[in-house]
Motif scaffolding. Structure first.
Motif, mmCIF file in Angstrom:
data_model
loop_
_atom_site.group_PDB
_atom_site.id
_atom_site.type_symbol
_atom_site.label_atom_id
_atom_site.label_comp_id
_atom_site.label_asym_id
_atom_site.label_seq_id
_atom_site.Cartn_x
_atom_site.Cartn_y
_atom_site.Cartn_z
ATOM 1 N N MET A 1 -2.695 16.371 -9.782
ATOM 2 C CA MET A 1 -2.750 15.196 -8.896
ATOM 3 C C MET A 1 -1.733 14.147 -9.341
ATOM 4 N N ARG A 2 -1.084 13.561 -8.368
ATOM 5 C CA ARG A 2 -0.116 12.509 -8.669
ATOM 6 C C ARG A 2 -0.561 11.233 -7.954
ATOM 7 N N ARG A 3 -0.612 10.172 -8.723
ATOM 8 C CA ARG A 3 -1.023 8.901 -8.155
ATOM 9 C C ARG A 3 0.069 8.361 -7.227
ATOM 10 N N ALA A 4 -0.341 7.864 -6.079
ATOM 11 C CA ALA A 4 0.612 7.290 -5.125
ATOM 12 C C ALA A 4 1.062 5.921 -5.615
ATOM 13 N N THR A 5 2.346 5.647 -5.453
ATOM 14 C CA THR A 5 2.915 4.354 -5.856
ATOM 15 C C THR A 5 2.761 3.345 -4.728
ATOM 16 N N ASP A 6 2.369 2.143 -5.063
ATOM 17 C CA ASP A 6 2.362 1.039 -4.095
ATOM 18 C C ASP A 6 3.793 0.521 -4.025
ATOM 19 N N TRP A 7 4.612 1.155 -3.156
ATOM 20 C CA TRP A 7 6.024 0.818 -3.219
ATOM 21 C C TRP A 7 6.379 -0.475 -2.524
ATOM 22 N N LEU A 8 5.474 -1.066 -1.743
ATOM 23 C CA LEU A 8 5.740 -2.423 -1.268
ATOM 24 C C LEU A 8 5.616 -3.402 -2.435
ATOM 25 N N LEU B 1 -4.852 -8.837 3.603
ATOM 26 C CA LEU B 1 -5.493 -8.002 4.618
ATOM 27 C C LEU B 1 -6.309 -6.889 3.967
ATOM 28 N N GLY B 2 -5.757 -6.279 2.912
ATOM 29 C CA GLY B 2 -6.496 -5.240 2.204
ATOM 30 C C GLY B 2 -7.788 -5.761 1.614
ATOM 31 N N ALA B 3 -7.729 -6.935 1.013
ATOM 32 C CA ALA B 3 -8.930 -7.539 0.430
ATOM 33 C C ALA B 3 -9.977 -7.833 1.505
ATOM 34 N N TYR B 4 -9.539 -8.350 2.638
ATOM 35 C CA TYR B 4 -10.471 -8.655 3.732
ATOM 36 C C TYR B 4 -11.124 -7.373 4.246
ATOM 37 N N LEU B 5 -10.344 -6.320 4.375
ATOM 38 C CA LEU B 5 -10.904 -5.050 4.839
ATOM 39 C C LEU B 5 -11.949 -4.534 3.850
ATOM 40 N N GLN B 6 -11.648 -4.609 2.562
ATOM 41 C CA GLN B 6 -12.631 -4.188 1.559
ATOM 42 C C GLN B 6 -13.895 -5.026 1.653
ATOM 43 N N GLN B 7 -13.729 -6.334 1.810
ATOM 44 C CA GLN B 7 -14.869 -7.240 1.904
ATOM 45 C C GLN B 7 -15.758 -6.891 3.095
ATOM 46 N N ASN B 8 -15.144 -6.309 4.138
ATOM 47 C CA ASN B 8 -15.892 -5.966 5.347
ATOM 48 C C ASN B 8 -16.240 -4.476 5.428
ATOM 49 N N GLY B 9 -16.308 -3.855 4.262
ATOM 50 C CA GLY B 9 -16.888 -2.520 4.186
ATOM 51 C C GLY B 9 -15.938 -1.349 4.288
ATOM 52 N N VAL B 10 -14.645 -1.603 4.346
ATOM 53 C CA VAL B 10 -13.697 -0.492 4.446
ATOM 54 C C VAL B 10 -13.527 0.149 3.073
ATOM 55 N N ARG B 11 -13.708 1.453 3.035
ATOM 56 C CA ARG B 11 -13.602 2.190 1.786
ATOM 57 C C ARG B 11 -12.490 3.237 1.888
ATOM 58 N N PHE C 1 0.653 -1.035 4.985
ATOM 59 C CA PHE C 1 0.688 -1.212 3.533
ATOM 60 C C PHE C 1 -0.622 -1.774 2.985
ATOM 61 N N ALA C 2 -1.376 -2.499 3.796
ATOM 62 C CA ALA C 2 -2.713 -2.921 3.377
ATOM 63 C C ALA C 2 -3.601 -1.699 3.178
ATOM 64 N N CYS C 3 -3.496 -0.736 4.109
ATOM 65 C CA CYS C 3 -4.274 0.498 3.979
ATOM 66 C C CYS C 3 -3.846 1.281 2.740
ATOM 67 N N ALA C 4 -2.544 1.284 2.444
ATOM 68 C CA ALA C 4 -2.055 1.997 1.255
ATOM 69 C C ALA C 4 -2.686 1.443 -0.015
ATOM 70 N N LYS C 5 -2.901 0.139 -0.049
ATOM 71 C CA LYS C 5 -3.429 -0.508 -1.254
ATOM 72 C C LYS C 5 -4.896 -0.172 -1.495
ATOM 73 N N ILE C 6 -5.648 0.143 -0.441
ATOM 74 C CA ILE C 6 -7.088 0.365 -0.594
ATOM 75 C C ILE C 6 -7.489 1.803 -0.275
ATOM 76 N N GLY C 7 -6.485 2.667 -0.006
ATOM 77 C CA GLY C 7 -6.784 4.070 0.265
ATOM 78 C C GLY C 7 -7.305 4.341 1.660
ATOM 79 N N ALA C 8 -7.209 3.358 2.550
ATOM 80 C CA ALA C 8 -7.634 3.560 3.930
ATOM 81 C C ALA C 8 -6.530 4.265 4.712
ATOM 82 N N HIS D 1 -9.529 -5.188 -4.749
ATOM 83 C CA HIS D 1 -9.991 -4.311 -5.825
ATOM 84 C C HIS D 1 -9.137 -3.048 -5.850
ATOM 85 N N PRO D 2 -8.473 -2.761 -6.979
ATOM 86 C CA PRO D 2 -7.601 -1.579 -7.056
ATOM 87 C C PRO D 2 -8.356 -0.292 -6.753
#
Length: 504
Positions: free
Chosen positions: A1-8, A42-52, A72-79, A147-148
């Motif tokens: 497995m290779r971890r995806a880079t947050d390239w933004l 945006l990523g933080a708000y999505l997590q706060q509202n239940g997006v996993r 890129f918000a989705c990339a940060k939280i795996g959505a 949250h990472p």
């Protein structure tokens, strides 16, 4: 497995003050630092509202910075980002939403009423309207901590739904690996740099708008200019004002552009390359750019691969007119017969593609994926040939090939001949059912304003340029050709309309 880079985030660290995004209609201008910060909010708000991790986040909007911020918000939280085709009908959109079952639906104007109608048919936990979205991105609301999340390169990053011209739309799953390697391939093969400025006119619910030049230019540290007005004057004004260097448009937009009076006086002081994609490009468009001393070339791609797959230098494009060139650095191609055996140069067969930029599957359709990706090779369904120098030419869709009296006719070859007639504006060649020939070669023609032609005149024009069996036996003259949601000529609709007319 290779971890995806947050390239933004990486780009924001390397070139924080470099201009990343311009939104022409609103005047929004974001540096990479600002862009990354908005995506984090945006990523933080999505997590706060239940997006996993793995949840889908859909956007219904015209081309906007929101497409990239949410990607890129989705990339940060795996959505998983799902841009919706706003040109779809309500039943088509309802099908897509019920298929991917997003946790969040973000809606921009002018689609609030459409979204309201969809809510009665689709269950979505979180709805975000444009005003609230902008408040989140600018930190007027929200303010929670991101949250990472551990994201693997094989995890889905986006689902792009196909246009549906061959049936129900299919959701092509693009992993972090596929989008990353399409970008690496494009930057390396095409020589993209941080100095690139590219306009986005192709719809961003389509891989051409999202991944052909947009993500590669961002990866390289360039600037993306998002625009909507497709009038020639507006396009030329954006290219000049923003200092654009490389642009991708579909042939139908190029046709409108090169036939406009504004094009004749345009100087294109900063542009180095014009690219055509999405459909085969008429030779007359090449010639219009070459007459002005401008570099013009054609590409080939599809949602399931890239969409970038070939490279050709603009100088070679003049020698190999209509060629898309050679395979890019990190992918391979084959041209095969119906048994999957490789064909020699000069022969036409199905194009197969392999590489790290290839998609991961169709959402909820594993059986179709199993037929499409075989032993690591993507069966594109497109016909191509390779010349003795290794340059490739796209001949057309396998399903569009016409078999008339036992002979194979490739519509694109006939279309290229007809498009050179000075009285023809657009043309589509299709095969229609015929009791004698099996299929009869039929040309559907749009004439230039004020021009008149007959089928007999055009038959005579084709004589000597095409074998007799390739010359259309039927001619239909229409005001316009039906187009798909991404601007391609819709041959399925043409066949349906003309077949329906005959049986009515």
């Amino acid at each position: 497995m290779r971890r995806a880079t947050d390239w933004l985030q990486s780009r924001a660290r390397l070139t924080p003050q470099k201009l990343a995004l311009v939104e022409v209609e609103t005047g929004l201008r974001l540096t990479y630092e600002q862009f990354d910060l908005r995506a984090k909010r945006l990523g933080a708000y999505l997590q706060q509202n239940g997006v996993r991790k793995g949840d889908r986040v859909s956007l219904l909007a015209l081309n906007s910075a929101g497409h990239l911020e949410l990607l890129f918000a989705c990339a940060k939280i795996g959505a998983v980002f799902v841009p919706l085709n706003h040109r779809f009908s309500v039943p088509e959109l309802s099908y897509v939403l019920n298929d991917c079952q997003p946790t969040v639906l973000v809606v921009f104007e002018p689609f609030a009423d459409l979204a309201q109608e969809l809510r009665s048919q689709v269950q979505v936990s979180v709805h975000i309207e444009q005003a609230v979205y902008q408040q989140i991105a600018s930190a007027e609301v929200g303010g929670s901590v991101l949250h990472p999340v551990e994201v693997d390169e094989e995890d889905p990053w986006a689902i792009i739904y196909t246009g549906g011209t061959t049936g129900k739309s299919k959701g092509a799953i693009l992993s972090h690996r596929a989008i990353l390697w399409n970008s690496i391939n494009s930057v390396l093969s095409w020589g993209l740099t941080e100095h690139e400025v590219t306009p986005v006119y192709m719809p961003m619910f389509h891989t051409g708008g999202l991944n052909a030049l947009t993500t590669p230019v961002l990866h390289a540290g360039g600037t993306v200019v998002i625009a909507r007005d497709l009038s020639p004057a507006a396009i030329l004004e954006v290219l000049e004002r923003e200092g654009c260097t490389i642009a991708l448009l579909v042939p139908t937009v190029y046709h409108t552009l090169v036939t406009s009076p504004e094009f004749q006086g345009a100087t294109f002081t900063t542009m180095h390359t014009f690219l055509s994609g999405g459909a085969p490009c008429p030779l007359s468009i090449y010639e219009a750019f070459w007459a002005k001393g401008l570099a013009f070339k054609e590409g080939y791609g599809l949602t399931e691969a890239g969409p970038n797959n070939f490279y050709i230098h603009p100088d070679r494009a003049k020698q190999k007119i209509g060629s898309v060139g050679v395979p890019m650095f990190h992918n391979e191609v084959r041209i095969v017969d119906d048994q999957g055996c490789d064909l020699p140069a000069g022969e036409t067969g199905e194009l197969w593609i392999q590489g790290p930029h290839v998609f991961s599957g169709y959402w909820n359709k594993p059986e179709i994926f199993a037929e499409t990706l075989v032993d690591g090779w993507l069966r594109t369904g497109d016909l191509a040939r390779r010349d003795a120098d290794g340059c490739h030419y796209i001949v057309g869709r396998k399903k569009d090939m016409i078999i008339t009296g036992g002979e194979n006719v490739y519509p694109l070859e006939v279309e290229h001949i007809l498009e050179h007639h000075p009285s023809i504006s657009e043309v589509a060649v299709v095969g229609l059912p015929d009791t004698k020939w099996g299929e009869v070669v039929t040309a559907i023609v749009v004439l230039q304003t004020g021009q008149t032609l007959t089928g007999e005149i055009l038959k005579e024009y084709c004589t000597g340029q095409l074998a007799g069996y390739k010359i259309p036996k039927r001619w239909e003259f229409v005001r316009e050709l039906p187009k798909t949601s991404v601007g391609k000529i819709d041959k399925k609709a043409i066949v349906h309309l003309h077949t329906q007319h005959e049986t009515a």
